[in-house]
Scaffold this motif. Structure first.
Motif, PDB file in Angstrom:
ATOM      1  N   THR A  16       6.514 -13.545   4.787  1.00  0.00           N
ATOM      2  CA  THR A  16       7.677 -13.473   4.292  1.00  0.00           C
ATOM      3  C   THR A  16       7.927 -14.113   2.941  1.00  0.00           C
ATOM      4  O   THR A  16       7.060 -14.818   2.542  1.00  0.00           O
ATOM      5  CB  THR A  16       8.684 -14.296   5.342  1.00  0.00           C
ATOM      6  OG1 THR A  16       8.218 -15.565   5.448  1.00  0.00           O
ATOM      7  CG2 THR A  16       9.037 -13.556   6.722  1.00  0.00           C
ATOM      8  N   SER A  17       8.993 -13.724   2.277  1.00  0.00           N
ATOM      9  CA  SER A  17       8.959 -13.969   0.903  1.00  0.00           C
ATOM     10  C   SER A  17      10.612 -13.810   0.520  1.00  0.00           C
ATOM     11  O   SER A  17      11.136 -13.089   0.982  1.00  0.00           O
ATOM     12  CB  SER A  17       8.388 -13.069  -0.069  1.00  0.00           C
ATOM     13  OG  SER A  17       8.844 -13.177  -1.605  1.00  0.00           O
ATOM     14  N   PRO A  18      11.107 -14.823  -0.242  1.00  0.00           N
ATOM     15  CA  PRO A  18      12.619 -14.809  -0.478  1.00  0.00           C
ATOM     16  C   PRO A  18      12.928 -13.632  -1.453  1.00  0.00           C
ATOM     17  O   PRO A  18      13.983 -13.298  -1.570  1.00  0.00           O
ATOM     18  CB  PRO A  18      13.011 -16.164  -1.123  1.00  0.00           C
ATOM     19  CG  PRO A  18      11.748 -16.652  -1.601  1.00  0.00           C
ATOM     20  CD  PRO A  18      10.457 -15.962  -0.650  1.00  0.00           C
ATOM     21  N   LYS A  19      11.849 -13.195  -2.337  1.00  0.00           N
ATOM     22  CA  LYS A  19      12.149 -12.036  -3.233  1.00  0.00           C
ATOM     23  C   LYS A  19      11.105 -10.875  -2.936  1.00  0.00           C
ATOM     24  O   LYS A  19      10.162 -11.143  -2.329  1.00  0.00           O
ATOM     25  CB  LYS A  19      12.309 -12.496  -4.626  1.00  0.00           C
ATOM     26  CG  LYS A  19      11.026 -13.304  -5.105  1.00  0.00           C
ATOM     27  CD  LYS A  19      11.300 -13.544  -6.457  1.00  0.00           C
ATOM     28  CE  LYS A  19       9.907 -13.760  -6.865  1.00  0.00           C
ATOM     29  NZ  LYS A  19       9.215 -14.935  -7.447  1.00  0.00           N
ATOM     30  N   TRP A  20      11.330  -9.742  -3.261  1.00  0.00           N
ATOM     31  CA  TRP A  20      10.636  -8.428  -3.067  1.00  0.00           C
ATOM     32  C   TRP A  20       9.214  -8.621  -3.985  1.00  0.00           C
ATOM     33  O   TRP A  20       9.170  -9.142  -4.970  1.00  0.00           O
ATOM     34  CB  TRP A  20      11.264  -7.214  -3.290  1.00  0.00           C
ATOM     35  CG  TRP A  20      10.351  -5.967  -3.082  1.00  0.00           C
ATOM     36  CD1 TRP A  20      10.631  -5.447  -1.965  1.00  0.00           C
ATOM     37  CD2 TRP A  20       9.658  -5.311  -3.873  1.00  0.00           C
ATOM     38  NE1 TRP A  20       9.591  -4.502  -2.017  1.00  0.00           N
ATOM     39  CE2 TRP A  20       9.192  -4.138  -3.261  1.00  0.00           C
ATOM     40  CE3 TRP A  20       9.138  -5.442  -5.366  1.00  0.00           C
ATOM     41  CZ2 TRP A  20       8.154  -3.338  -3.656  1.00  0.00           C
ATOM     42  CZ3 TRP A  20       8.186  -4.611  -5.759  1.00  0.00           C
ATOM     43  CH2 TRP A  20       7.695  -3.634  -4.910  1.00  0.00           C
ATOM     44  N   LEU A  21       8.129  -8.335  -3.499  1.00  0.00           N
ATOM     45  CA  LEU A  21       6.843  -8.520  -4.020  1.00  0.00           C
ATOM     46  C   LEU A  21       6.180  -7.089  -3.921  1.00  0.00           C
ATOM     47  O   LEU A  21       6.105  -6.302  -3.141  1.00  0.00           O
ATOM     48  CB  LEU A  21       5.927  -9.687  -3.693  1.00  0.00           C
ATOM     49  CG  LEU A  21       6.718 -10.922  -3.374  1.00  0.00           C
ATOM     50  CD1 LEU A  21       5.590 -11.850  -2.630  1.00  0.00           C
ATOM     51  CD2 LEU A  21       6.473 -11.531  -4.960  1.00  0.00           C
ATOM     52  N   GLY A  22       5.385  -6.777  -5.206  1.00  0.00           N
ATOM     53  CA  GLY A  22       4.658  -5.270  -5.106  1.00  0.00           C
ATOM     54  C   GLY A  22       3.597  -5.587  -4.207  1.00  0.00           C
ATOM     55  O   GLY A  22       3.172  -4.480  -3.489  1.00  0.00           O
ATOM     56  N   LYS A  23       2.883  -6.751  -4.137  1.00  0.00           N
ATOM     57  CA  LYS A  23       1.816  -6.769  -3.649  1.00  0.00           C
ATOM     58  C   LYS A  23       1.761  -8.121  -2.597  1.00  0.00           C
ATOM     59  O   LYS A  23       2.185  -9.187  -2.956  1.00  0.00           O
ATOM     60  CB  LYS A  23       0.556  -7.036  -4.643  1.00  0.00           C
ATOM     61  CG  LYS A  23      -1.020  -7.174  -3.888  1.00  0.00           C
ATOM     62  CD  LYS A  23      -1.816  -7.380  -5.115  1.00  0.00           C
ATOM     63  CE  LYS A  23      -3.360  -7.419  -4.300  1.00  0.00           C
ATOM     64  NZ  LYS A  23      -4.298  -7.601  -5.293  1.00  0.00           N
ATOM     65  N   CYS A  24       1.064  -8.021  -1.479  1.00  0.00           N
ATOM     66  CA  CYS A  24       1.524  -9.048  -0.434  1.00  0.00           C
ATOM     67  C   CYS A  24       0.456 -10.138  -0.831  1.00  0.00           C
ATOM     68  O   CYS A  24      -0.585  -9.863  -0.946  1.00  0.00           O
ATOM     69  CB  CYS A  24       1.098  -8.414   1.023  1.00  0.00           C
ATOM     70  SG  CYS A  24       1.202 -10.085   2.020  1.00  0.00           S
ATOM     71  N   PRO A  25       0.713 -11.444  -1.029  1.00  0.00           N
ATOM     72  CA  PRO A  25      -0.353 -12.547  -1.398  1.00  0.00           C
ATOM     73  C   PRO A  25      -1.094 -12.890  -0.370  1.00  0.00           C
ATOM     74  O   PRO A  25      -2.307 -13.306  -0.432  1.00  0.00           O
ATOM     75  CB  PRO A  25       0.691 -13.669  -1.959  1.00  0.00           C
ATOM     76  CG  PRO A  25       2.024 -13.363  -1.333  1.00  0.00           C
ATOM     77  CD  PRO A  25       2.020 -11.895  -0.970  1.00  0.00           C
ATOM     78  N   ASP A  26      -0.855 -12.553   0.985  1.00  0.00           N
ATOM     79  CA  ASP A  26      -1.783 -12.739   2.105  1.00  0.00           C
ATOM     80  C   ASP A  26      -2.576 -11.947   2.522  1.00  0.00           C
ATOM     81  O   ASP A  26      -3.613 -12.197   2.630  1.00  0.00           O
ATOM     82  CB  ASP A  26      -0.741 -13.199   3.156  1.00  0.00           C
ATOM     83  CG  ASP A  26      -0.227 -14.428   3.289  1.00  0.00           C
ATOM     84  OD1 ASP A  26      -0.668 -15.205   2.378  1.00  0.00           O
ATOM     85  OD2 ASP A  26       1.092 -14.665   3.681  1.00  0.00           O
ATOM     86  N   GLY A 224       1.183  -3.486  11.776  1.00  0.00           N
ATOM     87  CA  GLY A 224       2.145  -4.534  12.126  1.00  0.00           C
ATOM     88  C   GLY A 224       1.809  -5.912  12.544  1.00  0.00           C
ATOM     89  O   GLY A 224       0.492  -5.976  12.668  1.00  0.00           O
ATOM     90  N   PRO A 225       2.712  -6.938  12.301  1.00  0.00           N
ATOM     91  CA  PRO A 225       1.931  -8.413  12.530  1.00  0.00           C
ATOM     92  C   PRO A 225       1.788  -8.437  14.036  1.00  0.00           C
ATOM     93  O   PRO A 225       1.725  -7.763  14.765  1.00  0.00           O
ATOM     94  CB  PRO A 225       3.256  -9.126  12.188  1.00  0.00           C
ATOM     95  CG  PRO A 225       4.464  -8.237  12.171  1.00  0.00           C
ATOM     96  CD  PRO A 225       3.792  -6.845  11.858  1.00  0.00           C
ATOM     97  N   LYS A 226       0.899  -9.558  14.081  1.00  0.00           N
ATOM     98  CA  LYS A 226       0.587  -9.860  15.531  1.00  0.00           C
ATOM     99  C   LYS A 226       1.468 -10.034  16.611  1.00  0.00           C
ATOM    100  O   LYS A 226       1.308  -9.953  17.668  1.00  0.00           O
ATOM    101  CB  LYS A 226      -0.175 -11.376  15.655  1.00  0.00           C
ATOM    102  CG  LYS A 226      -1.461 -11.370  14.820  1.00  0.00           C
ATOM    103  CD  LYS A 226      -2.611 -10.964  15.724  1.00  0.00           C
ATOM    104  CE  LYS A 226      -3.748 -10.569  15.065  1.00  0.00           C
ATOM    105  NZ  LYS A 226      -4.674  -9.743  15.800  1.00  0.00           N
ATOM    106  N   PHE A 227       3.027  -9.957  16.449  1.00  0.00           N
ATOM    107  CA  PHE A 227       3.929 -10.301  17.305  1.00  0.00           C
ATOM    108  C   PHE A 227       4.002  -9.044  18.512  1.00  0.00           C
ATOM    109  O   PHE A 227       4.148  -9.366  19.550  1.00  0.00           O
ATOM    110  CB  PHE A 227       5.291 -10.635  16.814  1.00  0.00           C
ATOM    111  CG  PHE A 227       5.838  -9.123  15.899  1.00  0.00           C
ATOM    112  CD1 PHE A 227       6.032  -9.127  14.755  1.00  0.00           C
ATOM    113  CD2 PHE A 227       6.271  -8.135  16.835  1.00  0.00           C
ATOM    114  CE1 PHE A 227       6.746  -8.099  14.059  1.00  0.00           C
ATOM    115  CE2 PHE A 227       6.789  -7.091  16.146  1.00  0.00           C
ATOM    116  CZ  PHE A 227       6.987  -7.014  14.975  1.00  0.00           C
ATOM    117  N   LEU A 228       3.617  -7.728  17.967  1.00  0.00           N
ATOM    118  CA  LEU A 228       3.437  -6.660  18.829  1.00  0.00           C
ATOM    119  C   LEU A 228       2.587  -7.211  19.810  1.00  0.00           C
ATOM    120  O   LEU A 228       2.752  -6.843  21.078  1.00  0.00           O
ATOM    121  CB  LEU A 228       3.164  -5.338  18.222  1.00  0.00           C
ATOM    122  CG  LEU A 228       3.485  -4.196  18.624  1.00  0.00           C
ATOM    123  CD1 LEU A 228       5.151  -4.055  18.698  1.00  0.00           C
ATOM    124  CD2 LEU A 228       3.136  -3.113  17.674  1.00  0.00           C
TER     125      LEU A 228
END
Ligand code: TYD
Ligand code: MG
Length: 460
Positions: A16-26, A224-228
């Protein structure tokens, strides 16, 4: 004026990030952030509410009754085996795999079988009714109480569930689900999570079983993330090579069974065909009298599977020799090569090495070491391991061959497939294994002892 609180969530990894990012840092994915509205709860109210609502009381484990899981056979023993003996009512199963691997085909096939005794609702968000009908014709599926719906709207599907009251619901796929309640696009974290949750809850409260088809991401993991994966009771992974027709289903998670079991299928003209004896299929294609090939055995759940390991060792023309491993851990292969270099003086470093496990199987237990090492020795020395020889054993760093588990299962399967010389660790010999007349058990204590079981081309 302060609007609703928003955050941005990565579709691929859930970061998650408080602002939009073009590339996920993770996870380094591009353009994967979706906007989400965060509902702010009044904490005091939450505490007040939790006091009045009923909660689950702690009970003594010894006083709990054993539940009686209702299992329904899917008509495919190979799938039932992976599910732990059949499809459990009130369970949610996530089936994932590459596009075109056969997820829809498999689910349509089992739908028709399940529909003989249960009410089945197959929801496709990816194909039209015409396409489904065409596929059903091809698979020769009739299905008396099999309902097909082509819909992506979560609420509409839920309405149909309430009308039809199915015992089994198939959602193909969870990434196409969309609800008007959320502003984000289909495939976004909110839509996938809420869509999946809706049907998992429906299954739990109405006693139905639900299959969710999940897409895979670029790396081949479940999209999708691990929650699924945490939300469902079982996660099955459908895999196979595009170039060959064999398909393997394995359980990554199963609350109602073991995760070691695999189901083997072949994709034919009329859909998926089960392969109850994978060892025979794999070994039928084994070439005769070639060096670099050795038979080995891997236990998958309750079933031993015999497979062929092939190595190609060729003089390298590159400054650094090339090494690839398909179906066996690359680092473990490098370790075995180092052991063979050091303990037997074999010069692998001048050679390119290609290792392959036939039939798309993964040898992920140490008992495969001996057959891998023998395939490598045979590859580099050009000595032939006869067709009737099979080997299993773990190899230690000093070249010693260590005992393996389930030796009796392995020997039995090897005998069934007609092997007459079974090379096993010396320690396992003490277990008084009984073999029929004509079958020889050879115990080895160190890796160099296997050389006597290989023959040079001149001795042919
Ligand atoms: P599909 O089941 O749609 O895969 P998924 O849902 O995982 O994306 O398609 C499987 C592939 O198999 C498809 O490319 C066509 C092929 N196929 C066959 O070879 N034989 C068949 O009988 C069917 C139905 C499909
Ligand atoms: Mg599909």
């Amino acid at each position: 004026m302060k609007g609703p609180k928003k955050i941005f969530v990565c579709r691929e990894c859930g970061s998650t990030s408080p602002k939009w990012l073009g590339k996920c840092p993770d996870c380094q994915a591009w353009d994967s952030f979706d906007e989400e509205i965060v509902e702010e709860k009044n904490e005091k109210q939450g505490i007040k509410q939790s006091r009045v609502t009923e909660y689950s009381k702690a009970e003594l484990l010894s006083e709990l009754e054993l539940p009686n899981f209702m299992r329904t056979k899917t008509g495919m023993d190979e799938l039932d085996r992976v599910l732990g003996g059949g499809l459990v009512d009130r369970s949610a199963v996530l089936l994932s795999g590459e596009p075109g691997i056969g997820k829809s085909t498999l689910l349509l096939q089992i739908s028709s079988e399940l529909a003989k005794t249960r009410r089945v609702l197959y929801v496709s968000g990816e194909e039209s009714k015409g396409q489904l009908k065409l596929r059903a014709e091809r698979l020769r599926i009739k299905g008396e109480s099999l309902y097909l719906q082509t819909e992506t709207d979560t609420e509409s599907i839920l309405s149909e569930c309430e009308r039809i009251k199915p015992d089994v619901i198939i959602i193909d796929s969870v990434q196409t689900l969309c609800s008007y309640k959320f502003s984000s696009a289909p495939g976004s974290i909110t839509q996938v999570r809420e869509g999946a949750m809706t049907f998992i809850n429906y299954a739990k409260t109405n006693g139905a079983a639900v299959f969710l088809v999940g897409h895979v991401n670029k790396e081949g993991g479940i999209s999708g993330p691990k929650f699924l994966e945490h939300m469902v009771d079982a996660v099955l992974y459908f895999e196979g090579e595009r170039t060959n027709s064999y398909r393997i289903i394995r359980a990554i998670k199963n609350r109602y069974g073991s995760t070691n079991e695999i189901g083997v299928f072949e994709m034919g003209d009329a859909g998926l065909i089960e392969i109850p004896n994978p060892s025979e299929v794999v070994m039928a294609e084994r070439p005769k009298n070639t060096s670099g090939s050795c038979a080995g055995c891997v236990i998958q759940g309750t079933r031993p599977i015999i497979t062929e390991i092939q190595s190609l060792v060729a003089k390298s023309v590159y400054p650094t020799a090339k090494r690839t491993s398909d179906g066996f851990d690359y680092n473990r292969m490098c370790l075995l090569i180092a052991v063979l270099e050091k303990r037997m003086g074999l010069k692998f470093y001048e050679n390119d090495i290609y290792l392959n496990v036939a039939g798309g199987l993964h040898l992920d237990e140490p008992s495969a070491d001996l057959s891998i090492a023998m395939a490598l020795i045979s590859g580099i020395t050009d000595r032939i391991i006869s067709d009737d020889i099979i080997a299993f054993g773990e190899i230690g760093l000093s070249g010693e061959v260590r005992a393996v588990s389930h030796i009796d299962y392995r020997v039995k399967e090897a005998v069934r497939l007609g092997f007459t010389k079974i090379i096993i660790p010396k320690k396992n010999l003490a277990k008084h294994l009984s073999v029929p007349k004509g079958v020889e058990l050879c115990g080895v204590g160190n890796i160099y002892e296997v050389l006597v079981h290989m023959k040079t081309r001149a001795a042919e």
